[in-house]
Every structure is written in structure tokens, then in C-alpha cells.
Design a protein around this motif. Structure first.
Motif, PDB file in Angstrom:
ATOM      1  N   MET A 299      22.609  -3.084  63.538  1.00 37.24           N
ATOM      2  CA  MET A 299      23.205  -1.926  64.188  1.00 37.24           C
ATOM      3  C   MET A 299      24.113  -1.174  63.206  1.00 37.24           C
ATOM      4  N   GLY A 300      24.823  -1.925  62.369  1.00 36.57           N
ATOM      5  CA  GLY A 300      25.698  -1.295  61.394  1.00 36.57           C
ATOM      6  C   GLY A 300      24.961  -0.567  60.299  1.00 36.57           C
ATOM      7  N   ALA A 301      23.674  -0.904  60.121  1.00 38.01           N
ATOM      8  CA  ALA A 301      22.890  -0.260  59.062  1.00 38.01           C
ATOM      9  C   ALA A 301      22.334   1.095  59.479  1.00 38.01           C
ATOM     10  N   LEU A 302      22.570   1.497  60.726  1.00 43.37           N
ATOM     11  CA  LEU A 302      21.932   2.700  61.254  1.00 43.37           C
ATOM     12  C   LEU A 302      22.835   3.921  61.278  1.00 43.37           C
ATOM     13  N   GLY A 303      24.084   3.772  60.886  1.00 40.67           N
ATOM     14  CA  GLY A 303      24.904   4.955  60.665  1.00 40.67           C
ATOM     15  C   GLY A 303      25.606   5.537  61.869  1.00 40.67           C
ATOM     16  N   GLY A 304      25.531   4.893  63.026  1.00 41.87           N
ATOM     17  CA  GLY A 304      26.233   5.459  64.173  1.00 41.87           C
ATOM     18  C   GLY A 304      25.859   4.754  65.452  1.00 41.87           C
ATOM     19  N   ARG A 305      26.740   4.894  66.457  1.00 40.72           N
ATOM     20  CA  ARG A 305      26.544   4.207  67.741  1.00 40.72           C
ATOM     21  C   ARG A 305      25.262   4.653  68.438  1.00 40.72           C
ATOM     22  N   VAL A 306      25.027   5.953  68.509  1.00 39.86           N
ATOM     23  CA  VAL A 306      23.852   6.453  69.220  1.00 39.86           C
ATOM     24  C   VAL A 306      22.568   5.990  68.542  1.00 39.86           C
ATOM     25  N   GLN A 307      22.531   6.091  67.219  1.00 36.41           N
ATOM     26  CA  GLN A 307      21.337   5.653  66.485  1.00 36.41           C
ATOM     27  C   GLN A 307      21.075   4.161  66.696  1.00 36.41           C
ATOM     28  N   ALA A 308      22.143   3.362  66.694  1.00 37.05           N
ATOM     29  CA  ALA A 308      21.981   1.918  66.834  1.00 37.05           C
ATOM     30  C   ALA A 308      21.524   1.541  68.233  1.00 37.05           C
ATOM     31  N   LEU A 309      22.151   2.142  69.246  1.00 40.91           N
ATOM     32  CA  LEU A 309      21.816   1.763  70.616  1.00 40.91           C
ATOM     33  C   LEU A 309      20.427   2.238  71.027  1.00 40.91           C
ATOM     34  N   SER A 310      19.929   3.281  70.409  1.00 39.07           N
ATOM     35  CA  SER A 310      18.585   3.772  70.747  1.00 39.07           C
ATOM     36  C   SER A 310      17.497   3.148  69.882  1.00 39.07           C
ATOM     37  N   PHE A 311      17.884   2.380  68.874  1.00 45.52           N
ATOM     38  CA  PHE A 311      16.916   1.887  67.899  1.00 45.52           C
ATOM     39  C   PHE A 311      15.866   0.953  68.502  1.00 45.52           C
ATOM     40  N   PRO A 312      16.207  -0.048  69.320  1.00 45.38           N
ATOM     41  CA  PRO A 312      15.144  -0.914  69.859  1.00 45.38           C
ATOM     42  C   PRO A 312      14.066  -0.135  70.595  1.00 45.38           C
ATOM     43  N   ALA A 313      14.483   0.841  71.415  1.00 44.60           N
ATOM     44  CA  ALA A 313      13.495   1.615  72.166  1.00 44.60           C
ATOM     45  C   ALA A 313      12.657   2.493  71.246  1.00 44.60           C
ATOM     46  N   LYS A 314      13.299   3.146  70.275  1.00 41.91           N
ATOM     47  CA  LYS A 314      12.579   4.060  69.399  1.00 41.91           C
ATOM     48  C   LYS A 314      11.707   3.340  68.375  1.00 41.91           C
ATOM     49  N   ALA A 315      12.234   2.261  67.798  1.00 38.53           N
ATOM     50  CA  ALA A 315      11.565   1.630  66.664  1.00 38.53           C
ATOM     51  C   ALA A 315      10.579   0.549  67.069  1.00 38.53           C
ATOM     52  N   LEU A 316      10.721  -0.005  68.282  1.00 39.49           N
ATOM     53  CA  LEU A 316       9.868  -1.131  68.652  1.00 39.49           C
ATOM     54  C   LEU A 316       9.212  -0.942  70.010  1.00 39.49           C
ATOM     55  N   ALA A 325      10.794  -3.017  78.715  1.00 46.85           N
ATOM     56  CA  ALA A 325      11.700  -3.821  77.891  1.00 46.85           C
ATOM     57  C   ALA A 325      13.122  -3.252  77.904  1.00 46.85           C
ATOM     58  N   VAL A 326      14.089  -4.145  78.103  1.00 45.97           N
ATOM     59  CA  VAL A 326      15.506  -3.777  78.092  1.00 45.97           C
ATOM     60  C   VAL A 326      16.270  -4.845  77.319  1.00 45.97           C
ATOM     61  N   MET A 327      16.929  -4.421  76.245  1.00 39.84           N
ATOM     62  CA  MET A 327      17.890  -5.295  75.566  1.00 39.84           C
ATOM     63  C   MET A 327      19.273  -4.964  76.095  1.00 39.84           C
ATOM     64  N   GLU A 328      20.074  -6.009  76.345  1.00 39.31           N
ATOM     65  CA  GLU A 328      21.377  -5.817  76.974  1.00 39.31           C
ATOM     66  C   GLU A 328      22.509  -6.056  75.974  1.00 39.31           C
ATOM     67  N   PRO A 329      23.529  -5.189  75.968  1.00 38.20           N
ATOM     68  CA  PRO A 329      24.656  -5.351  75.061  1.00 38.20           C
ATOM     69  C   PRO A 329      25.820  -6.093  75.720  1.00 38.20           C
ATOM     70  N   ASP A 330      26.795  -6.462  74.900  1.00 37.33           N
ATOM     71  CA  ASP A 330      28.041  -6.977  75.449  1.00 37.33           C
ATOM     72  C   ASP A 330      28.924  -5.807  75.860  1.00 37.33           C
ATOM     73  N   GLU A 331      30.132  -6.108  76.264  1.00 37.67           N
ATOM     74  CA  GLU A 331      31.034  -5.072  76.769  1.00 37.67           C
ATOM     75  C   GLU A 331      31.361  -4.020  75.716  1.00 37.67           C
ATOM     76  N   THR A 332      31.241  -4.372  74.437  1.00 42.46           N
ATOM     77  CA  THR A 332      31.585  -3.432  73.365  1.00 42.46           C
ATOM     78  C   THR A 332      30.394  -2.615  72.885  1.00 42.46           C
ATOM     79  N   GLY A 333      29.202  -2.887  73.417  1.00 38.47           N
ATOM     80  CA  GLY A 333      28.030  -2.126  73.015  1.00 38.47           C
ATOM     81  C   GLY A 333      27.226  -2.735  71.889  1.00 38.47           C
ATOM     82  N   ILE A 334      27.475  -3.989  71.535  1.00 43.30           N
ATOM     83  CA  ILE A 334      26.652  -4.696  70.548  1.00 43.30           C
ATOM     84  C   ILE A 334      25.595  -5.499  71.310  1.00 43.30           C
ATOM     85  N   PHE A 335      24.336  -5.324  70.937  1.00 40.83           N
ATOM     86  CA  PHE A 335      23.265  -6.041  71.640  1.00 40.83           C
ATOM     87  C   PHE A 335      23.440  -7.557  71.507  1.00 40.83           C
TER      88      PHE A 335
END
Length: 468
Positions: A299-316, A325-335
Motif C-alpha cells: 500500500m505504501g508503494a502506491l503513492g497515496g491512500r486512494v490509489q492503495a485502497l483501490s488497488f486490489p479491485a483495479k489490479a486483480l 471479492a472484498v478485502m477488508e481493512p482495519d480501522e486505519t484503512g490498512i488491508f
């Protein structure tokens, strides 16, 4: 007699005092074990109600209370369908647990009750719309399936399917050739993969390796580790579960894994605090904390919160057509890349097909050359049980697959309570099995996989012997 009444009154007063003190203690400072239980109950109910559309009372009884710790039988729940939150308490009064649903991101545990923080962590993140498969088009492009009656008979055998089976799917030669579902479940029901999520999390890292954004040998992975020996840990060592970091993966009490999943709003911060117990590369230690750190890295390699949170859906998920498919994050938004992904059995099968195809989908390479081979390569440090890429090279029970008559190349995507996908690339075969089957029941999917191979071998022999 008067003395007796005085003693009785004194005893009742003492009892009332003890009850008040005990209740106050449970309210003000409930034991961690109770909070783990309520947090677990809230999370499981929330995801199954708002992702899978199940009845909350059924989920509490079947998924939480029936197979779990005796304390879970004392949990009571309140489901807010408008606010899409779940709150659980011991006896409906003590040790609150919270979870909240957010569209596109499933449910997050909210151990501190800060629903606003959980909402803000994933707010305003656009996700691609993944259309559901056309029922008239053959899977995997659509949802049409042509079952093999001989394989269907195997899946209908309770001894082979195992107790608590909820879904079984057999993929061969790029098609679903058999499937079966437990009572109350169907091809449309999203199901929790538990630690099968780790392998999906690894594939997301593979997508970034393919793009050149990550490399296995990179170190100095986190600022929090600078200046100590943990800075020497490489991404490859995290993927192989041989980082040397301490982590207790035992369930049923308050350990590292239960504390992280159910008591910590910021799971990454907890995992980052773990000390080394061995030199990196010298010891295998299966760790959900490691998988959460892997989420933080990609997630840190993607340059921003929006890019990281949308990456599983867009890239896979979108390329594979995994609409559920739904990946779930913790309270802070980290999957929570260790544990929390829901998908239908057919979508878990699509992911398995990507692995069968060596990371290639419709002619496009999605995972780097050698990535899937590394998933089938056992590490020396794990005594041959685990791979270099978040998969198992021995099936459930830890026995060699050859002991069950399976090819030596078989590798496994495995999860808690009986989730499994057996991947056999040379046979173009994957067998996905999902359910609620605690390990104490002793079920093993290997005999089912072997019987499926027998049927396929017999079919091939008949085809070879048929007159041309």
C-alpha cells in the motif's frame, strides 16, 4: 431468629456489594479475553450480514457460538441495519465489541468504538465497477457451468466433502467441472477465506513486482525499524515467513494474533512493535502479523491512500472478473492481508485459475515469471512445509502430499477452519473447499483431491482408447 435475620441481611449486602463491584469492574476495565471475544463476534456477524446477506441470529449461533470458545455463547448482539454497524456485549452489558460496514470495503473491527475514524479511513475512494458474470457465458468469463456427473457424485459424499462444508468447486482445463454447496449456501454466497487472504495479498505484491515497484531483496522496509537489526529484514523473508520476528499465532486466548485482530485499531503499529527472536532467514514462524506488514508495504508503494485502497479491485479483481471479492481493512484503512477477504467460491476459483495459468490471464502476464513457481517451492527453514510466496507446500495436517497420492508439485492456499485450495499446475486442476470445519474435527481434503484425480485419469484413459 433475630440474629439469623441480621446475618442474612449482612450476607445479602455483601453479595450485592460484590455484584456491584464486579459489574463496575467489567464495565470500566473488562478483561482482554472478553474483549477479544466480543470483537471477534462483532466482526464475524458484521461481515456475514452486510457482505453475504445472512441472518444475524444465524451467524451468531452457527459461526460464532457453536464452534468457538465457551465465553462466546454468552455474547449478545445489536445490529444497526441503517447505520450498518454491529455491537456485541457479554450478557448484552459488558465488554463491548464493535464493527462497521463500508460499501466496497466490507467490515472493519472498531475496537475503540471510533466509528467515525473507521469511516474516514475508506471514505471517498472510487472503485471500479466489476460486472457480474453473464449466466449464459461459460465460466470464467461468465457463470455458465457444465458439471461432470462422476465428479458431482464425489462432491456429494459427506465423508469426502467433510463436516461444515459450504462450497466445493473443481476447476480443470480452465473450466468449472463440478461444484457443490452446503444447505443455505450457493454460488452467489461470498465466503470468508481467512488465511487464504495471505496468498491474495502476495499476488498483489506480485502485481507491483511485475510493474517494477517492489523487489524481493529490498530491505529497510519501515522507518520504525531504522537503527536496529529489523532493518535488515527483506521483503523476500517476510513473504517466506522467515523474518525472525516474534509472533504467537495461537488462537483461543489473548495472544499476538487475537490481540492484533480484535483489540488493536491500528494493526500495523502493533505488528511493527514486534521484536526479533531470531536472525532474519534462520527461523520459520507462521505469522498473521507478517501478512499485515506486507499489506502496509504494498500500500505504501502506491503513492497515496486512494490509489492503495483501490488497488486490489483495479489490479486483480477486475481483470479476473472477481465481482464478489472484498478485502477488508482495519480501522486505519490498512488491508488485513492476513485474514479478511470474502468472495464467492467461483471467484476464489478464478484466483486459483490465475495460479494454474502461471500468473497469466487471457494472454496477459499479471504475475512475474517464476512467481507462481516460488509458491510451489518449499523453503528449507520451514522444513518443506511453506513456500517463498505465502502458500503451503504441505496440505492440511502437515503430511507430505505424496503420502496421499498427490503429485509432489501440489501446493495449497489455506485458511482457518477448513478453507483450502489445492493447486496442481501440471494437471491443470484446482480444488477449492470452503466451510466451517475446526481443525479439531480432523478433516483432510487430500482424499477428495486424490479421488478427483482418479476420475480424471479414468476419463483420459477412456479418451485415449476410444477409436478415432
Amino acid at each position: 431468629m433475630r440474629r439469623f435475620y441480621r446475618l442474612a441481611a449482612w450476607a445479602l449486602s455483601l453479595l450485592a456489594f460484590i455484584v456491584v463491584v464486579g459489574a463496575s469492574w467489567l464495565i470500566v476495565s473488562p478483561p482482554a479475553l472478553l474483549l477479544v471475544g466480543s470483537g471477534y463476534a462483532a466482526k464475524i456477524v458484521c461481515s456475514n450480514v452486510f457482505i453475504a446477506g445472512r441472518d444475524p441470529a444465524e451467524v451468531l449461533a452457527e459461526d460464532v457460538q457453536a464452534p468457538g470458545h465457551p465465553l462466546l455463547k454468552l455474547m449478545r448482539q445489536a445490529v444497526d441495519f441503517d447505520g450498518k454497524t454491529v455491537t456485541t456485549h457479554l450478557f448484552g452489558l459488558f465488554a463491548p465489541g464493535h464493527a462497521a460496514f463500508h460499501e466496497g470495503f466490507g467490515c472493519s473491527g472498531v475496537p475503540d468504538g471510533d466509528f467515525r475514524a473507521a469511516e474516514q479511513a475508506v471514505s471517498d475512494v472510487p472503485l471500479p465497477e466489476i460486472p457480474a458474470g453473464d449466466p449464459a457465458v461459460a465460466w470464467p468469463d461468465g457463470e455458465a457451468v457444465t458439471p461432470d456427473a462422476r465428479l458431482a457424485a464425489l462432491l456429494a459424499d459427506p465423508a469426502l466433502a467433510g463436516p461444515g462444508m459450504r462450497a466445493l468447486v473443481v476447476v480443470h482445463d480452465g473450466r468449472i467441472v463440478a461444484e457443490a454447496y452446503g444447505e443455505g449456501y450457493s454460488a452467489a454466497t461470498p465466503l470468508l477465506g481467512w488465511s487464504m487472504t495471505k496468498s491474495v495479498n502476495a499476488a498483489l505484491i506480485g502485481r507491483l513486482m511485475q510493474a517494477g515497484a517492489l523487489s524481493p531483496q529490498m530491505d529497510n522496509l519501515f522507518p520504525e525499524w531504522r537503527g536496529d537489526a529489523r532493518s535488515k529484514i527483506t521483503l523476500a523473508q517476510l513473504l517466506a515467513m522467515e523474518s525472525g520476528l516474534a509472533f504467537n499465532e495461537s488462537y483461543g486466548s489473548v495472544t499476538d494474533v487475537t490481540r492484533m485482530l480484535f483489540l488493536e485499531p491500528d494493526m500495523t503499529r502493533f505488528a511493527l512493535s514486534l521484536p526479533l527472536e531470531a536472525n532474519p532467514g534462520e527461523k520459520f514462524n507462521y505469522s498473521s502479523g507478517t501478512a499485515v506488514l506486507l499489506s502496509r508495504i504494498w500500500m505504501g508503494a502506491l503513492g497515496g491512500r486512494v490509489q492503495a485502497l483501490s488497488f486490489p479491485a483495479k489490479a486483480l479483481f477486475a481483470p479476473l472478473g472477481m465481482a464478489s471479492a472484498v478485502m477488508e481493512p482495519d480501522e486505519t484503512g490498512i488491508f488485513v492481508g492476513s485474514s479478511y477477504m470474502y468472495a464467492t467460491a467461483r471467484d476464489w476459483a478464478r484466483f486459483s485459475l490465475l495460479l494454474l495459468n502461471d500468473g497469466v490471464w487471457k494472454g496477459s502476464r499479471m504475475l512475474p515469471e517464476g512467481f507462481v513457481a516460488a509458491m510451489a517451492t518449499p523453503t528449507e527453514v520451514s522444513a518443506g512445509a511453506y513456500s517463498r510466496m505465502q502458500t503451503w507446500t504441505k496440505g492440511p495436517g502437515g503430511e507430505d502430499d505424496t503420502d496421499h497420492g498427490l503429485p509432489d508439485e501440489t501446493f495449497w492456499v489455506l485458511g482457518h477452519d477448513g478453507q483450502s485450495a489445492a493447486i496442481i499446475p501440471s494437471r491443470r486442476l484446482a480444488v477449492i473447499r470452503l466451510g466451517l470445519t475446526p481443525s479439531r474435527l480432523g478433516y483432510r481434503p487430500q482424499p477428495l483431491v486424490r479421488r478427483i484425480l482418479d476420475v480424471l485419469d479414468a476419463s483420459k484413459l477412456q479418451a485415449d482408447q476410444a477409436p478415432t
